[in-house]
Design an enzyme around this catalytic site. Sequence first.
Site, mmCIF file in Angstrom:
data_model
loop_
_atom_site.group_PDB
_atom_site.id
_atom_site.type_symbol
_atom_site.label_atom_id
_atom_site.label_comp_id
_atom_site.label_asym_id
_atom_site.label_seq_id
_atom_site.Cartn_x
_atom_site.Cartn_y
_atom_site.Cartn_z
ATOM 1 N N GLY A 1 0.746 -1.160 0.137
ATOM 2 C CA GLY A 1 0.079 0.028 -0.113
ATOM 3 C C GLY A 1 0.747 1.318 0.036
ATOM 4 O O GLY A 1 2.022 1.183 0.176
ATOM 5 N N CYS B 1 5.242 -5.937 1.798
ATOM 6 C CA CYS B 1 5.529 -4.660 1.651
ATOM 7 C C CYS B 1 4.745 -3.887 2.887
ATOM 8 O O CYS B 1 5.095 -4.229 3.999
ATOM 9 C CB CYS B 1 5.245 -4.077 0.243
ATOM 10 S SG CYS B 1 6.113 -2.733 0.044
ATOM 11 N N TYR B 2 3.940 -3.068 2.519
ATOM 12 C CA TYR B 2 3.240 -2.385 3.621
ATOM 13 C C TYR B 2 2.410 -3.244 4.530
ATOM 14 O O TYR B 2 2.540 -3.354 5.742
ATOM 15 C CB TYR B 2 2.040 -1.412 3.068
ATOM 16 C CG TYR B 2 1.491 -0.711 4.125
ATOM 17 C CD1 TYR B 2 1.987 0.512 4.518
ATOM 18 C CD2 TYR B 2 0.359 -1.132 4.716
ATOM 19 C CE1 TYR B 2 1.235 1.314 5.398
ATOM 20 C CE2 TYR B 2 -0.198 -0.445 5.787
ATOM 21 C CZ TYR B 2 0.297 0.798 6.094
ATOM 22 O OH TYR B 2 -0.547 1.504 7.034
ATOM 23 N N HIS C 1 7.784 -7.465 -3.728
ATOM 24 C CA HIS C 1 6.612 -8.169 -4.199
ATOM 25 C C HIS C 1 6.666 -9.328 -4.898
ATOM 26 O O HIS C 1 7.093 -9.302 -6.207
ATOM 27 C CB HIS C 1 5.953 -6.810 -5.285
ATOM 28 C CG HIS C 1 5.442 -5.602 -4.347
ATOM 29 N ND1 HIS C 1 4.197 -5.487 -4.318
ATOM 30 C CD2 HIS C 1 6.425 -4.623 -4.077
ATOM 31 C CE1 HIS C 1 4.258 -4.381 -3.369
ATOM 32 N NE2 HIS C 1 5.375 -3.667 -3.471
ATOM 33 N N GLU D 1 4.150 -10.831 -6.253
ATOM 34 C CA GLU D 1 3.136 -11.061 -7.344
ATOM 35 C C GLU D 1 3.522 -10.313 -8.766
ATOM 36 O O GLU D 1 2.859 -10.803 -9.538
ATOM 37 C CB GLU D 1 1.843 -10.244 -6.620
ATOM 38 C CG GLU D 1 1.789 -8.917 -6.514
ATOM 39 C CD GLU D 1 2.470 -8.305 -5.216
ATOM 40 O OE1 GLU D 1 3.324 -9.091 -4.631
ATOM 41 O OE2 GLU D 1 2.022 -7.164 -4.754
ATOM 42 N N ASP E 1 -18.115 -11.763 -22.480
ATOM 43 C CA ASP E 1 -18.668 -11.898 -21.224
ATOM 44 C C ASP E 1 -20.324 -12.129 -21.165
ATOM 45 O O ASP E 1 -20.667 -13.122 -20.471
ATOM 46 C CB ASP E 1 -18.523 -10.715 -20.243
ATOM 47 C CG ASP E 1 -17.114 -10.259 -20.345
ATOM 48 O OD1 ASP E 1 -16.225 -10.970 -20.464
ATOM 49 O OD2 ASP E 1 -16.804 -8.999 -20.148
ATOM 50 N N SER E 2 -20.976 -11.620 -21.974
ATOM 51 C CA SER E 2 -22.435 -11.965 -22.207
ATOM 52 C C SER E 2 -22.442 -13.333 -22.668
ATOM 53 O O SER E 2 -23.421 -14.154 -22.371
ATOM 54 C CB SER E 2 -23.285 -10.848 -22.983
ATOM 55 O OG SER E 2 -22.831 -10.752 -24.149
ATOM 56 N N LYS F 1 -11.116 -12.035 -16.310
ATOM 57 C CA LYS F 1 -11.329 -12.155 -17.703
ATOM 58 C C LYS F 1 -10.618 -13.369 -18.383
ATOM 59 O O LYS F 1 -11.474 -13.983 -19.092
ATOM 60 C CB LYS F 1 -10.918 -10.879 -18.523
ATOM 61 C CG LYS F 1 -11.181 -10.862 -19.840
ATOM 62 C CD LYS F 1 -12.344 -10.087 -20.088
ATOM 63 C CE LYS F 1 -12.776 -10.022 -21.628
ATOM 64 N NZ LYS F 1 -14.191 -9.279 -21.806
#
Length: 516
Positions: free
Chosen positions: A55, A82-83, A172, A174, A230-231, A372
């Site tokens: 953060g 981290c934070y 990090h 990630e 998506d739809s 997605k």
Amino acid sequence: MTDRILIVDFGSQVTQLIARRVREAGVYCEIAPCTRVDAAFVASFAPRAIILSGGPASVTEADTPRADPAIFAAGVPVLGICYGQQTMVEQLGGRVEAGHSREFGRATVEVTAPCALFDGVWAPGRRETVWMSHGDRVTALPAGFRAVAVSEGAPFAAIADDARRFYGLQFHPEVVHTPHGAALLRTFTHAVAGCGGDWTMAAFRSQAIVRIRERVGEGRVVCGLSGGVDSSVTAVLLHEAIGERLTCIFVDTGLLRHGEADEVVTLFRGHYNIPLVHVDASQRFLTALDGVDDPERKRKIIGATFIDVFDEEAHRAGGADFLAQGTLYPDVIESVSFHGGPSVTIKSHHNVGGLPERMKLALVEPLRELFKDEVRALGRELGMPDRLLRRHPFPGPGLAVRILGPVSRDKADLLRKADAIFLQEIDLAGLYDAIWQAFAVLLPVRTVGVMGDARTYDAVVALRAVTSTDGMTADSYPFDHSFLARVAARIVNEVRGLGRVVYDVTSKPPGTIEWE
Ligand code: XMP
């Protein structure tokens, strides 16, 4: 029950990436803002482990966010990043100081001791590349912790309390710039927290079907199909769950791409046998847009007209109790903003947001938990054609925001032809998947040219193709000049009324992807 990891968000730009990595390792997780996670939240979420994100704040200041003590009392493994590491240290009795040696970007850590988090990934004595982004640093550890890796700027680059299963990383894991970061996160979720890694799209599919049936009961559902991923996935999943009680409505605005309406109808009626109402509302949209050149007004008119048409058609089809929407996880994550304040509206995105209130419908949003690429994986699981699942995004207002100035049927026809040629050439060159979005834009100018012996005075199209990972930032795609020349030659030769082709090399920011 599926193993669940709770990610507590302290406002990092990359919190979503933690969730991506955890899910890629086959573990379900959710992100919740630090301000919402209290004892009751932790108890009802029942996580197998908790990850505290990075953060922008500093724990050396009094008013900055902290982790609720319930997190450390839950008896589950905790990983602070981290934070997240700094607040864990500070709250458990260690010390954090505003660092004088900031580290941003690539850094090297030296592994100094083994710990369960590194098992099978990093061995003591190794030097490993990581990505750092911190100003503050831990200077004293709480009781029970020991340092397991150091870096030049952080004596406690990684810390461990194997007894409580609490771990802290100053870097990090990630981001892709930490090459073994995903493996470390996997060790945390699998080896340390004991998650089974059984979050697969096959499992999601069967769970989602049960949940849809529970929610909908004997009710009827309408779903707006746009032809996008998506739809379409929402509709196929719902159809599998509730069969004929789903009606899909496909509104042809007259602002779709070449062949799009036929493709949707063929796929849904022909292939899936899903009840589909296909409304040709093009005249209504074009009449409402007549003479309008302001981009925001165009968007508002299209949004409102869409709601009117959809509402009428849903009633005509016998009404419904639920509206299905292809809302995705990134749209529902409530992330922490430390900067506050309403953001400026750059564009009013067209969606069906006004529909549920207007039609007094409850919502079914079966993809709310998915990213997605997970939606694409679910589509593959449902046997949907790859061509549809790979499709570039297409904006709700369609070609209206790609025809600069007032919209007309003739202009839409002209643009459709140029757009189809561009996309066909991209496909032939094998570039479709390397590009986030590619399209043509019709400009409101005319230019002089020469064809044969005659003077022409025709319109201009701009070609736009970008690479992006989320649509938030984008770079123009670096085509070979010969490719662009070929596309330009085809467009000018094959489309009467178009006399010149230009290529847009603007990145986002400052440009947006669409021109309006
Ligand atoms: P911009 O132009 O804002 O676009 O850089 C970012 C992404 O969003 C798409 N876009 C829309 N999608 N309704 C949508 O569903 C809209 O009104 C809309 N406007 C832009 C755009 O195509 C790009 O992928």
